[in-house]
Scaffold this motif. Structure first.
Motif, PDB file in Angstrom:
ATOM      1  N   THR A 194       0.896  -1.127   0.045  1.00  0.00           N
ATOM      2  CA  THR A 194       0.031  -0.050  -0.015  1.00  0.00           C
ATOM      3  C   THR A 194       0.795   1.270  -0.058  1.00  0.00           C
ATOM      4  OG1 THR A 194      -1.931  -1.164   1.075  1.00  0.00           O
ATOM      5  CG2 THR A 194      -1.803   1.307   1.106  1.00  0.00           C
ATOM      6  N   ALA A 195       1.828   1.298   0.919  1.00  0.00           N
ATOM      7  CA  ALA A 195       2.682   2.319   0.894  1.00  0.00           C
ATOM      8  C   ALA A 195       3.379   2.584  -0.422  1.00  0.00           C
ATOM      9  CB  ALA A 195       3.788   2.214   1.795  1.00  0.00           C
ATOM     10  N   GLN A 196       4.076   1.546  -1.117  1.00  0.00           N
ATOM     11  CA  GLN A 196       4.645   1.662  -2.501  1.00  0.00           C
ATOM     12  C   GLN A 196       3.579   2.085  -3.373  1.00  0.00           C
ATOM     13  OE1 GLN A 196       8.046   1.459  -2.924  1.00  0.00           O
ATOM     14  NE2 GLN A 196       7.431   2.153  -5.222  1.00  0.00           N
ATOM     15  N   SER A 197       2.367   1.674  -3.414  1.00  0.00           N
ATOM     16  CA  SER A 197       1.297   2.170  -4.241  1.00  0.00           C
ATOM     17  C   SER A 197       1.267   3.663  -4.160  1.00  0.00           C
ATOM     18  CB  SER A 197      -0.168   1.344  -4.062  1.00  0.00           C
ATOM     19  OG  SER A 197       0.277   0.244  -4.320  1.00  0.00           O
ATOM     20  N   PHE A 198       1.021   4.270  -2.892  1.00  0.00           N
ATOM     21  CA  PHE A 198       0.961   5.580  -2.700  1.00  0.00           C
ATOM     22  C   PHE A 198       2.122   6.500  -3.368  1.00  0.00           C
ATOM     23  CE2 PHE A 198      -2.324   4.807   0.379  1.00  0.00           C
ATOM     24  CZ  PHE A 198      -3.243   5.783   0.243  1.00  0.00           C
ATOM     25  N   VAL A 199       3.453   5.804  -3.207  1.00  0.00           N
ATOM     26  CA  VAL A 199       4.552   6.475  -3.594  1.00  0.00           C
ATOM     27  C   VAL A 199       4.462   6.639  -5.206  1.00  0.00           C
ATOM     28  CG1 VAL A 199       7.280   6.569  -3.832  1.00  0.00           C
ATOM     29  CG2 VAL A 199       5.892   6.002  -1.364  1.00  0.00           C
TER      30      VAL A 199
END
Length: 281
Positions: free
Chosen positions: A21-26
């Motif tokens: 999820t964090a990588q998707s946001f980035v």
């Protein structure tokens, strides 16, 4: 060593297909920033990475779709059944069979509902026709039933009086002229039934009294049974009538029940028929 390399490759593929999820946001935010900064090459690289995703957090899905749409110049959306990004045309093609099936189901349901409505309307029309015929008949029936009770009582009284008077006349005639009385067809019939001379036993009045006393004894025995059950006879009769009346009220529509509170059973039936006729108009 070969196994380790294969494991790393598999992990890389999974990482690309299902980013955290964090990588998707980035990644999505970087794609948006590259587009806003005019770095189309960087934006394209990020868009190609996003295009491989099989899962997208709901919070950035719209922004990811906008990034792909601006980079590739065609509208993209994340299509859940395929677990990936597709163009709007591709989604439309995939949706065509489902839409066709849905339209067919809706058509079948519509035809079924129309058939049900037609049957219900036919039944209601038949019901209304019956009510139209029943309403005046029910009113007249109530009148005739009340009249019938009075008529039966009067007829019985009149018949008893006529029979007694005829028998007494024939017996008086017999005492004066036995031959003429015995050969008279009316008197002869009466004599066969009741005798030319009043018997020592029961006469018409006695028989009438017998019927009356039998009815009274039957009623009084029923009253005794009611008293044994802990209720006064008159209260029991009133309760039976009230139960019949309340049952008739309970079968009425709710909007009529208050109006019928002080009505008799016959009046309630007239009210019910009148209401149902109004529903036909």
């Amino acid at each position: 060593m070969k196994c380790i390399g294969q494991a790393l490759l598999t992990a890389t593929i999974i990482a690309i297909g299902t980013p955290s999820t964090a990588q998707s946001f980035v990644t999505v935010r970087e794609c948006t920033a590259a587009l806003e900064g005019g770095d189309t090459e960087a934006a394209r690289g990020l868009a190609e990475e996003i295009l491989e995703w099989e899962r997208v957090p709901a919070q950035v899905r719209t922004e990811a779709e906008r990034c792909l749409t601006e980079v590739f110049g065609v509208e993209y959306e994340f299509y859940m059944p395929s677990r990936g990004f597709l163009t709007a045309d591709e989604v439309e093609q995939l949706e065509l069979p489902r839409v066709a099936r849905l339209a067919e189901q809706q058509a079948e349901e519509g035809a079924l509902q129309a058939a049900i409505r037609a049957e219900e309307e036919a039944l209601q029309a038949a019901r209304c026709q019956i009510l139209e015929e029943l309403a005046p008949l029910q009113l007249r029936l109530n009148e005739l039933m009340a009249l019938e009770d009075v008529t039966e009582r009067n007829l019985e009284i009149a018949a008893n009086a006529t029979r007694s008077e005829t028998l007494q006349t024939c017996r008086d005639w017999y005492s004066r002229d036995r031959f003429s009385a015995l050969t008279n067809s009316v008197c002869s019939d009466y004599f066969e039934r009741f005798g030319a001379v009043p018997p020592e036993g029961m006469d018409d009045y006695d028989q009438a009294e017998l019927r009356l006393i039998r009815a009274q004894v039957s009623r009084l025995n029923l009253d005794l049974q009611t008293i044994d059950e802990g209720m006064l006879p008159e209260d029991a009769r009133m309760e039976r009538l009230e139960l019949l009346r309340l049952a008739a009220i309970s079968e009425l529509p709710e909007e009529l029940q208050q109006q019928a509170q002080n009505m008799s059973v016959a009046e309630i039936e007239v009210l019910r028929i009148a209401f149902e006729r109004e529903q036909c108009d």
